[in-house]
Design a protein around this motif. Sequence first.
Motif, mmCIF file in Angstrom:
data_model
loop_
_atom_site.group_PDB
_atom_site.id
_atom_site.type_symbol
_atom_site.label_atom_id
_atom_site.label_comp_id
_atom_site.label_asym_id
_atom_site.label_seq_id
_atom_site.Cartn_x
_atom_site.Cartn_y
_atom_site.Cartn_z
ATOM 1 N N SER A 183 29.991 76.942 7.347
ATOM 2 C CA SER A 183 30.446 76.060 8.426
ATOM 3 C C SER A 183 29.333 75.629 9.370
ATOM 4 C CB SER A 183 31.538 76.765 9.236
ATOM 5 O OG SER A 183 31.039 77.989 9.767
ATOM 6 N N VAL A 209 37.045 75.069 5.025
ATOM 7 C CA VAL A 209 36.173 74.537 6.067
ATOM 8 C C VAL A 209 36.547 73.067 6.243
ATOM 9 C CG1 VAL A 209 33.798 74.052 6.749
ATOM 10 C CG2 VAL A 209 34.330 76.137 5.481
ATOM 11 N N VAL A 224 37.011 76.186 10.776
ATOM 12 C CA VAL A 224 37.484 76.869 9.574
ATOM 13 C C VAL A 224 38.916 77.321 9.821
ATOM 14 C CG1 VAL A 224 37.080 78.803 7.992
ATOM 15 C CG2 VAL A 224 35.142 77.704 9.127
#
Length: 231
Positions: A183, A209, A224
């Motif tokens: 991420s 994500v 996320v």
Amino acid sequence: MSDTLRIATYNLQKCVGLDMRRRPDRSLQVINALKADIVILQEADKRLPPRPAALPHDILNHHGWHILPFGQVGGSLGWHGNAMLVKGSVTMTDSQKLDLPGLEPRGAICAELETPIGPLRIIGTHLGLIRRYRLMQLSLLTRHMRDKGGMPTVLAGDFNEWGSKTALDAATPGVTFADTGHSFPAPRPIAALDAFALSKGIKVTDTQVHRERPAHIASDHLPVWIDIQRT
């Protein structure tokens, strides 16, 4: 009772995007697109005292989000920049804020919730930059989880851990990390800094994500999410 619940974690970077523009409306657009029941935020407040909210209360309320109370002062969204938003039938029955050890000022927020899948405890945090202190912070949080007991718990936030989560195993007995994707940094993610750790009694059914625009520019982190069920 619903079968699943969606929880998201997102480091807002104070709503300042990679274009260096402070755009709370853009950050909210990303949050709404997650379709989450619970959203844990980091860097939700501006840096300098009295640390007013980077994401204004009124626009959150207008879009149906309820800001959980953790004794915020000065217009802040949360505690040490950590905030928690809920929607729908999710309600809070108890709350606590925790100071974390380390050189940097860090903290965590803990909420006991009634949710569509039953009672659930959520701890939101933003761990330190130095691993030694991250391990100390996680040890405190997992002890808190054990001491509180009696309720399935999700620990969520920006763990600031660039490597494998196995490096954190010694500090996190009794919890399992969800297998979430990279991420950070948002334009080309190479690290899974944003993560979830779960106690017994919960399983992950899906995770993602969030890469849809404008998430790629709204913060240096991508959000996320996980879908969970009780076991």
